[in-house]
Scaffold this active site. Structure first.
Site, short mmCIF file in Angstrom:
data_model
loop_
_atom_site.label_atom_id
_atom_site.label_comp_id
_atom_site.label_asym_id
_atom_site.label_seq_id
_atom_site.Cartn_x
_atom_site.Cartn_y
_atom_site.Cartn_z
N LYS A 1 83.28 -47.62 0.45
CA LYS A 1 82.94 -46.32 1.03
C LYS A 1 83.69 -45.19 0.33
CE LYS A 1 80.64 -47.61 5.14
NZ LYS A 1 80.60 -47.82 6.58
N ARG B 1 82.12 -56.48 6.73
CA ARG B 1 80.81 -56.31 6.08
C ARG B 1 81.07 -55.81 4.67
NH1 ARG B 1 77.43 -52.10 5.08
NH2 ARG B 1 75.19 -52.46 5.26
#
Ligand code: PMM
Length: 285
Positions: free
Chosen positions: A224, A264
Site C-alpha cells: 500500500k 492479505r
C-alpha cells in the site's frame, strides 16, 4: 507441514501460523497488479502458484478499490470474477470474493466462493448482510467510509483508533441485527481506506485493540501507498509497488505477533515465511 483447517462457518485457521490470503485482482486497473491477470488462464495459473507457495485462501476481486477508482457495472464485475472463481473452486481452492455488491457475492457463492471479503463492511449494499446471514459463510467486514472516488476527503478523525473501532463495532452490531452470527465475522481496520499514512501507522501501532474485539482480524497492508511513502527515495518520490515487498513482509511479522488471524498479500512466499517466523517466536514465549 501443517495444513489449514476450517471452522464450522468455513473460515480457515492454522496451528503453525497466521492464514495467508493471496490477492488475485482480475481488473484492468488495480494499483499493483492491475491488468496482468485479466486473462482467465493466467489468473488461474497465478492462483495455483500462490497456493503452491502456501496461500490458504485466494481473494478474487473484479473491481479496483484504489483511491480515485471509478466503479464498474455489476455485470462487468460478475463477468470478471465468476469464471475464475468457478475454476479455482473446482480445483479445491478456498476462494474469497472481494466485493461489496450483494448480487456479486451471491453469484460468487453459487460458483463456489466460501468467504465474502467486503471492503464496505456491509455499507456498500444493504442486501449484503441478509445474503451472508442466509449463506452462513464467513464475512470480512472492513472499516470503510465511502467509495474510492471520495475516500481521501473522508480521512478525518478525532482519534483514528477509537473512531475506527467504534465504526467497526457498529458494523458488527448491524450484521448481528441482520441475522449474521458473530462467528461468521472477520474484522479489518481497512488500511488506506479513508486513511492517510499517519492514520495507518496509528492503527498498526494499536492493532491489539482490534484483536481484543474477540473476532479474527485481517491485516491487508500489502504494497500500500503508505509503505511507498515511508520508503521514498531521496527526491521524495514514493517507492514503486514492486519495491514494497520487504516492508510488507515486515508488517506481516508484526501483525502475526500482534495476534491477527490472517494477512492479505500479493506475494505469498515471503509472507508465509514471515508468518512462520512470527509463530516460532510466539510459541517460544
Ligand atoms: N484492500 C484492497 C482490496 N481489498 N480487502 C480487505 N479486506 N482489506 C483491504 O485493506 C483491502 C481489501 C486494495 O488493495 P489491492 O488493490 O491490492 O487489492
Amino acid at each position: 507441514m501443517a495444513e489449514s483447517r476450517t471452522d464450522h462457518h468455513g473460515l480457515p485457521t492454522r496451528d503453525d501460523r497466521v492464514v495467508v490470503m493471496g490477492v488475485l485482482n482480475v481488473t484492468p486497473d488495480s494499483f499493483s497488479d492491475g491488468g496482468r491477470y485479466a486473462d482467465l488462464d493466467a489468473a488461474v495459473e497465478h492462483a495455483v502458484a500462490m497456493v503452491a507457495e502456501g496461500a490458504d485462501v485466494i481473494d478474487v476481486g473484479g473491481e479496483s478499490t484504489r483511491p480515485g477508482a471509478v466503479r464498474v457495472p455489476a455485470a462487468e464485475e460478475i463477468a470478471r470474477v465468476i469464471p475464475v472463481i468457478t475454476r479455482l473452486a473446482a480445483a479445491g481452492i478456498v476462494v474469497s470474493v472481494d466485493t461489496y455488491r450483494g448480487e456479486v457475492a451471491e453469484r460468487a457463492l453459487q460458483a463456489g466462493a466460501r468467504i465474502i471479503n467486503d471492503v464496505s463492511g456491509g455499507l456498500g449494499d444493504p442486501a449484503m448482510a441478509k445474503i451472508v446471514a442466509q449463506a452462513g459463510c464467513p464475512w470480512v467486514i472492513m472499516h470503510w467510509r465511502g467509495h474510492s472516488r471520495r475516500m481521501t476527503e473522508l480521512a478525518h478523525y478525532d482519534d483514528v483508533v477509537t473512531d475506527v473501532l467504534d465504526e467497526l463495532r457498529a458494523r458488527i452490531d448491524d450484521a448481528v441485527d441482520a441475522g449474521v452470527q458473530p462467528g461468521q465475522l472477520v474484522v479489518d481496520p481497512g488500511l488506506g481506506f479513508a486513511k492517510n499514512a499517519q492514520h495507518n501507522w496509528r492503527l498498526l501501532a494499536h492493532l491489539e485493540v482490534f484483536v481484543d474485539l474477540g473476532l479474527p482480524v485481517l491485516l491487508a497492508a500489502s504494497r500500500k501507498s503508505f509503505l511507498g511513502s515511508l520508503l521514498a527515495d531521496d527526491a521524495g518520490d514514493p517507492r514503486p509497488t514492486a519495491g514494497r515487498e520487504d516492508g510488507t513482509t515486515a508488517l506481516t511479522t508484526f501483525g502475526a505477533l500482534a495476534g491477527v488471524w490472517g494477512v492479505r498479500v500479493h506475494s505469498v512466499r515471503p509472507n508465509v515465511d514471515a508468518a512462520l517466523v512470527a509463530h516460532a517466536i510466539g510459541a517460544a514465549r
